[in-house]
Design a protein around this motif. Sequence first.
Motif, PDB file in Angstrom:
ATOM      1  N   MET A 107       0.762  -1.277  -0.140  1.00 57.15           N
ATOM      2  CA  MET A 107      -0.047  -0.139  -0.113  1.00 57.15           C
ATOM      3  C   MET A 107       0.707   1.261   0.087  1.00 57.15           C
ATOM      4  O   MET A 107       0.496   2.193  -0.711  1.00 57.15           O
ATOM      5  CB  MET A 107      -0.899   0.109   1.183  1.00 57.15           C
ATOM      6  CG  MET A 107      -2.135  -0.962   1.235  1.00 57.15           C
ATOM      7  SD  MET A 107      -2.861  -0.738  -0.295  1.00 57.15           S
ATOM      8  CE  MET A 107      -3.738   0.783   0.079  1.00 57.15           C
ATOM      9  N   ALA A 108       1.904   1.033   0.690  1.00 55.03           N
ATOM     10  CA  ALA A 108       2.950   2.566   0.772  1.00 55.03           C
ATOM     11  C   ALA A 108       3.333   2.534  -0.562  1.00 55.03           C
ATOM     12  O   ALA A 108       3.478   3.924  -0.972  1.00 55.03           O
ATOM     13  CB  ALA A 108       3.961   2.120   1.908  1.00 55.03           C
ATOM     14  N   VAL A 109       3.928   1.578  -1.334  1.00 55.06           N
ATOM     15  CA  VAL A 109       4.291   1.848  -2.694  1.00 55.06           C
ATOM     16  C   VAL A 109       3.290   1.993  -3.771  1.00 55.06           C
ATOM     17  O   VAL A 109       3.513   3.044  -4.548  1.00 55.06           O
ATOM     18  CB  VAL A 109       5.097   0.502  -3.361  1.00 55.06           C
ATOM     19  CG1 VAL A 109       5.524   0.738  -4.538  1.00 55.06           C
ATOM     20  CG2 VAL A 109       6.248   0.210  -2.202  1.00 55.06           C
ATOM     21  N   LEU A 110       2.075   1.841  -3.437  1.00 62.09           N
ATOM     22  CA  LEU A 110       0.954   2.254  -4.472  1.00 62.09           C
ATOM     23  C   LEU A 110       0.620   3.837  -4.221  1.00 62.09           C
ATOM     24  O   LEU A 110       0.470   4.312  -5.207  1.00 62.09           O
ATOM     25  CB  LEU A 110      -0.428   1.466  -4.012  1.00 62.09           C
ATOM     26  CG  LEU A 110      -0.400   0.059  -4.507  1.00 62.09           C
ATOM     27  CD1 LEU A 110      -1.484  -0.871  -3.765  1.00 62.09           C
ATOM     28  CD2 LEU A 110      -0.552  -0.127  -5.972  1.00 62.09           C
ATOM     29  N   ALA A 152       3.185   5.329  -6.123  1.00 59.73           N
ATOM     30  CA  ALA A 152       3.030   4.996  -7.544  1.00 59.73           C
ATOM     31  C   ALA A 152       1.972   6.368  -8.149  1.00 59.73           C
ATOM     32  O   ALA A 152       2.037   6.800  -9.193  1.00 59.73           O
ATOM     33  CB  ALA A 152       2.494   3.693  -7.824  1.00 59.73           C
ATOM     34  N   ASP A 153       1.035   6.492  -7.309  1.00 59.94           N
ATOM     35  CA  ASP A 153      -0.120   7.273  -7.486  1.00 59.94           C
ATOM     36  C   ASP A 153       0.719   8.909  -7.841  1.00 59.94           C
ATOM     37  O   ASP A 153       0.396   9.376  -8.787  1.00 59.94           O
ATOM     38  CB  ASP A 153      -0.990   7.527  -6.383  1.00 59.94           C
ATOM     39  CG  ASP A 153      -2.038   6.509  -6.293  1.00 59.94           C
ATOM     40  OD1 ASP A 153      -2.082   5.441  -7.279  1.00 59.94           O
ATOM     41  OD2 ASP A 153      -2.406   6.137  -5.242  1.00 59.94           O
ATOM     42  N   SER A 170      11.534  12.755 -13.647  1.00 62.31           N
ATOM     43  CA  SER A 170      10.692  12.555 -12.563  1.00 62.31           C
ATOM     44  C   SER A 170      10.746  11.087 -11.955  1.00 62.31           C
ATOM     45  O   SER A 170      10.254  10.869 -10.970  1.00 62.31           O
ATOM     46  CB  SER A 170       9.290  13.405 -12.745  1.00 62.31           C
ATOM     47  OG  SER A 170       8.648  12.553 -13.452  1.00 62.31           O
ATOM     48  N   HIS A 171      10.887  10.173 -12.700  1.00 69.35           N
ATOM     49  CA  HIS A 171      10.772   8.829 -12.651  1.00 69.35           C
ATOM     50  C   HIS A 171      12.143   8.158 -12.175  1.00 69.35           C
ATOM     51  O   HIS A 171      12.063   6.874 -12.007  1.00 69.35           O
ATOM     52  CB  HIS A 171      10.437   8.004 -13.972  1.00 69.35           C
ATOM     53  CG  HIS A 171       8.913   8.422 -14.381  1.00 69.35           C
ATOM     54  ND1 HIS A 171       8.615   8.193 -15.878  1.00 69.35           N
ATOM     55  CD2 HIS A 171       8.251   9.297 -13.977  1.00 69.35           C
ATOM     56  CE1 HIS A 171       7.520   8.413 -15.959  1.00 69.35           C
ATOM     57  NE2 HIS A 171       7.170   9.155 -15.113  1.00 69.35           N
ATOM     58  N   ALA A 172      13.304   9.052 -11.939  1.00 70.47           N
ATOM     59  CA  ALA A 172      14.529   8.379 -11.547  1.00 70.47           C
ATOM     60  C   ALA A 172      14.532   7.722 -10.185  1.00 70.47           C
ATOM     61  O   ALA A 172      15.412   7.158  -9.940  1.00 70.47           O
ATOM     62  CB  ALA A 172      15.583   9.713 -11.761  1.00 70.47           C
ATOM     63  N   THR A 173      13.504   8.095  -9.166  1.00 63.97           N
ATOM     64  CA  THR A 173      13.366   7.502  -7.939  1.00 63.97           C
ATOM     65  C   THR A 173      12.804   6.090  -8.139  1.00 63.97           C
ATOM     66  O   THR A 173      12.864   5.476  -6.905  1.00 63.97           O
ATOM     67  CB  THR A 173      12.550   8.584  -6.952  1.00 63.97           C
ATOM     68  OG1 THR A 173      11.317   8.541  -7.561  1.00 63.97           O
ATOM     69  CG2 THR A 173      13.424   9.795  -6.888  1.00 63.97           C
ATOM     70  N   TRP A 174      12.564   5.504  -9.291  1.00 58.40           N
ATOM     71  CA  TRP A 174      11.900   4.337  -9.302  1.00 58.40           C
ATOM     72  C   TRP A 174      12.643   3.188  -9.999  1.00 58.40           C
ATOM     73  O   TRP A 174      13.524   3.704 -10.725  1.00 58.40           O
ATOM     74  CB  TRP A 174      10.536   4.641 -10.269  1.00 58.40           C
ATOM     75  CG  TRP A 174       9.417   3.762  -9.754  1.00 58.40           C
ATOM     76  CD1 TRP A 174       8.736   2.984 -10.773  1.00 58.40           C
ATOM     77  CD2 TRP A 174       8.422   3.604  -8.706  1.00 58.40           C
ATOM     78  NE1 TRP A 174       7.606   2.458 -10.256  1.00 58.40           N
ATOM     79  CE2 TRP A 174       7.514   2.885  -8.922  1.00 58.40           C
ATOM     80  CE3 TRP A 174       8.587   4.460  -7.447  1.00 58.40           C
ATOM     81  CZ2 TRP A 174       6.506   2.575  -8.373  1.00 58.40           C
ATOM     82  CZ3 TRP A 174       7.595   4.251  -6.515  1.00 58.40           C
ATOM     83  CH2 TRP A 174       6.690   3.290  -6.885  1.00 58.40           C
ATOM     84  N   THR A 175      12.315   2.012  -9.845  1.00 56.55           N
ATOM     85  CA  THR A 175      13.002   1.173 -10.447  1.00 56.55           C
ATOM     86  C   THR A 175      11.698  -0.121 -11.154  1.00 56.55           C
ATOM     87  O   THR A 175      10.914  -0.567 -10.376  1.00 56.55           O
ATOM     88  CB  THR A 175      14.087   0.189  -9.654  1.00 56.55           C
ATOM     89  OG1 THR A 175      14.562  -0.848 -10.521  1.00 56.55           O
ATOM     90  CG2 THR A 175      13.471  -0.062  -8.563  1.00 56.55           C
TER      91      THR A 175
END
Length: 431
Positions: A119-122, A125-126, A167-172
């Motif tokens: 849930m925290a990651v969802l 993602a939002d 802005s997506h660089a914190t994501w994998t």
Amino acid sequence: MANSPLNVTRLAATDAARAARMLSEVRDATLSGQRTPLAPRPVIEESWGRMLRSGVDPEHDFRSGLLTAEEVRRRREESPLRHVMPVLRQGLVSVADAAHHIMVVADADGRVLWREGSMAVLRKADALGFMLGADWRESVVGTNGVGTPAVVRRPVQVFASEHFVRSHATWTCAGAPIIDPRDGRLIGVVDVSGPLETMHPATLAWVDSVAKLAEARLRELHQTTLERLRAVAAPVLARLGGRALVVDRDGWTAAVTGMPYTHRVALPKSLSAGRRRLPALGACTVEPLGGGWLVRAAEDESRPRDTPTRIVLDLSQPRRWTVTVVGSLGSWTHELSPRHAELLYLLAMHRSGRSAAGLAEDMFGESARTVTVRAELSRVRRYLGGFLEHRPYRFSDDVDVTVLLPPDGRDLLPHSTAPAVVRARRAAAVP
């Protein structure tokens, strides 16, 4: 000397923060046209090139309108992906949740239809717009773990600044395509995503393995469907004389009588009952039967044979390729798998013909892989029939072949790693 590509997986496994910093430097330098000691991985560099050519803004993300809840529900009900969601959930969700990841499943259009996990990651993602109904195609949101695997038709992990949009660089992300085993079409992508620090070097192999399990489940379901159709067909064919067969809606054979068994018959994209002409059978009568078609070959050989005069190989789209046969009695279109799109492109470029060894060299860089080439061409001949010759392999001399290419030659068959196709893309990149 070419720069060495950065080994993201190895470095990130020991120091994710350092890998992210190095990738950020590589990204900034590459997008500004500067040389760096390390180059992006080839799959990422090619994706960035597509983004620059298509005008995606690397500094600002773009979010197209979300699908309505009703449209998401409709797509779920119509998608073959609904049959494999239990497999995907069992293989991915519990582990993803524990590892602070989420599982995302998108359809062939890149629309997010399912999201499950932490849930925290969802919630994170939002904030990125990675929501139900979002359009996550590569051409819309840049290099990512949903859109990029859909384009290249193979599993891809996108780590930190390998994302084209800053802005997506914190994501994998690690995504794998799911292919319909009936016809080779892309039906969707399954992706496991999370914050940068949750990345693990085994994630991509894990996701790809579960995607393969989903495809295996689709094959099982297809065989079950054929068995049901076979039970319906048996008493019908027993009463018929002459040549006939029963096929499912995709042309896969359930039963035959009076003729050799063939695994599949090429059907027009929109088939309806009545007198038709099919490549494998010629003139025939088609009737609906139990979720499939009863196809009876016409025995009147006095009718003049239809000779299609033109073949159109359409490679202009990034993810969908077709071959259309146009003749005096109309036309029919067949959607191509990635491998068949490569083969027909190579044959169209070599109208005088190509040996099996030559095609193996073009496709794999290994002239010895002739068995694979011959096997694939035998599958192509199931729907192109007499329009292909062999010794050498070529289109028939009496057929006109037209090839529709992408507006930018660098976008030719972006999934392909065939040496001949890669050379064609590189030649198109030369000013």
